[in-house]
Scaffold this motif. Sequence first.
Motif, PDB file in Angstrom:
ATOM      1  N   THR A   1       0.836  -1.205   0.000  1.00 20.85           N
ATOM      2  CA  THR A   1       0.000   0.000   0.000  1.00 20.85           C
ATOM      3  C   THR A   1       0.867   1.250   0.000  1.00 20.85           C
ATOM      4  O   THR A   1       0.597   2.220  -0.723  1.00 20.85           O
ATOM      5  N   ALA A   2       1.937   1.245   0.803  1.00 19.44           N
ATOM      6  CA  ALA A   2       2.840   2.395   0.860  1.00 19.44           C
ATOM      7  C   ALA A   2       3.494   2.650  -0.489  1.00 19.44           C
ATOM      8  O   ALA A   2       3.665   3.811  -0.904  1.00 19.44           O
ATOM      9  N   ARG A   3       3.843   1.602  -1.202  1.00 19.75           N
ATOM     10  CA  ARG A   3       4.454   1.764  -2.527  1.00 19.75           C
ATOM     11  C   ARG A   3       3.458   2.335  -3.521  1.00 19.75           C
ATOM     12  O   ARG A   3       3.774   3.248  -4.288  1.00 19.75           O
ATOM     13  N   ARG A   4       2.256   1.792  -3.524  1.00 20.80           N
ATOM     14  CA  ARG A   4       1.259   2.245  -4.486  1.00 20.80           C
ATOM     15  C   ARG A   4       0.841   3.688  -4.231  1.00 20.80           C
ATOM     16  O   ARG A   4       0.572   4.449  -5.164  1.00 20.80           O
ATOM     17  N   ASP A   5       0.799   4.091  -2.974  1.00 14.39           N
ATOM     18  CA  ASP A   5       0.355   5.444  -2.639  1.00 14.39           C
ATOM     19  C   ASP A   5       1.375   6.512  -2.996  1.00 14.39           C
ATOM     20  O   ASP A   5       1.038   7.706  -3.012  1.00 14.39           O
ATOM     21  N   THR A   6       2.630   6.119  -3.235  1.00 13.77           N
ATOM     22  CA  THR A   6       3.672   7.116  -3.491  1.00 13.77           C
ATOM     23  C   THR A   6       4.328   6.954  -4.856  1.00 13.77           C
ATOM     24  O   THR A   6       5.429   7.462  -5.073  1.00 13.77           O
ATOM     25  N   VAL A   7       3.679   6.278  -5.781  1.00 16.35           N
ATOM     26  CA  VAL A   7       4.268   6.060  -7.109  1.00 16.35           C
ATOM     27  C   VAL A   7       4.596   7.379  -7.789  1.00 16.35           C
ATOM     28  O   VAL A   7       5.704   7.584  -8.305  1.00 16.35           O
TER      29      VAL A   7
ATOM     30  N   LEU B   1       6.866  -2.102  -9.469  1.00 19.60           N
ATOM     31  CA  LEU B   1       5.481  -2.118  -9.946  1.00 19.60           C
ATOM     32  C   LEU B   1       5.401  -1.666 -11.396  1.00 19.60           C
ATOM     33  O   LEU B   1       6.220  -0.854 -11.853  1.00 19.60           O
ATOM     34  N   ASN B   2       4.402  -2.172 -12.123  1.00 19.23           N
ATOM     35  CA  ASN B   2       4.206  -1.742 -13.508  1.00 19.23           C
ATOM     36  C   ASN B   2       3.948  -0.245 -13.589  1.00 19.23           C
ATOM     37  O   ASN B   2       4.385   0.424 -14.535  1.00 19.23           O
ATOM     38  N   ALA B   3       3.228   0.302 -12.592  1.00 18.64           N
ATOM     39  CA  ALA B   3       2.928   1.732 -12.604  1.00 18.64           C
ATOM     40  C   ALA B   3       4.202   2.570 -12.525  1.00 18.64           C
ATOM     41  O   ALA B   3       4.296   3.647 -13.128  1.00 18.64           O
TER      42      ALA B   3
END
Length: 461
Positions: free
Chosen positions: A275-281, A304-306
């Motif tokens: 979650t921390a990774r996705r929130d700060t992409v 991540l792909n993003a």
Amino acid sequence: MDYAAFLAAKRRADPPTGLTDLPPLAEALFPFQADIVRWALRRGRAGVFAGTGLGKTLIELAWGDAIARATGGMVLHLAPLAVAAQVIREADKFDVPARQVREQSECGPGINVTNYQKLGHFDLGRFVAVVLDESSILKSATGHYRTHLIQACATIPYRLAATATPAPNDFMELGNHAEFLGAMSYTDMLATFFTHDGSETQKWRLKGHAEAAFWRWLASFCVMLRQPSDLGYEDGAYRLPPLHQVQHTVRAEHDPAATGTLFPMEARTMRERLTARRDTVAERVALAASITPPDRPFVWWCNLNAESEGLARAIPGAVEIRGSDDEDEKERKILDFVEGRSLHLVTKASICGYGLNFQHCADTGFVGLNDSWEQVYQSVRRFWRFGQTQPVTAHFIAAETEGAVVANLKRKEADAERMASAMVAHMADLGAAAIRGAERDRPVYAPAQALSLPAWIGDAA
């Protein structure tokens, strides 16, 4: 049988099963490489755990070529995806005959190079030898490649496994290598040398009284070195330039009303980390793009792909290598980067982090981190290796809430360094005796002229 003979009979060691009459080796081999090849040829089934940049590819090619010439049979050289083409370039560079193949019908006598993903297209029973490049692929005790390779190669007389990271966190991977090489099964190794650590049945540790025996047994079929001096050779050009690791921390958006905490809390569980990774992409991608130099090569590693997609858009001219690209497309993009047709590469460690040589580039960074220390180590070593002439800088970008990930990687790095130091310390003398004890090229001294001493020496006597 007397007691000494009884003890000798119980000694664990894997006997040599290799060649007794060795053919000439490639002239390009350094002395320590040539001696390792000779030792591995005599062994027949051997593990070479050598640090990145020590010439494992050349060692593998020289070993496979010698086996092919001695037997007239086919050798299968397996490498990670996109590395097979590099192996062929190395073979051409050192004038070692080899061909890249995609299926069994394309194989012939000599060295046949392919990648692990095509393993199902080959009948391994038709080969006299198999080489595993980056053999850490054997690490998973339940992995598909591990099981298939051990079973399919059980009757192949000559086997070579080579990797820079044989056991980054524990000893279990060594058991998989031992089983692949036919020295001992994984379960027998555990039963012989290890014991359960308390009530956790998945954690094993060396029995105190078995430690010396374990290292002697391992050294009977494996050699480990991080630099040539570990085996008593001169390091020479293998002294690497400095490595600078720079950490960047991105602030995370925090809503006390939503989280119920006054300050952002570090992620602890795997779900919290993701979650921390996705929130700060967006924030991490923006920082990475600002760091990227416009005029020199740079490789960004993503998780991540993003992250990968965002960096490809944010960096002008950046080339993205995705898992969905076909093999030919991956190889074309890698070759374009190596030969300077593209400056900036965006990819994942699982795609390009193993086996490739990027010494022309001295700058890299991780815009996303996971818990795999091996992936970080291998990715950095694409640049920081023999042949690199510039100081290498590796950037690490993480959100402030990812502190547990960074701490975990540092802990694993320290654990890996302790284990590697222990392995080298225990195996150095054993390995040096085995490797340097092999037949080496030495000038023959055959004096044919009598020596006459001057008269004054005789008078002094």
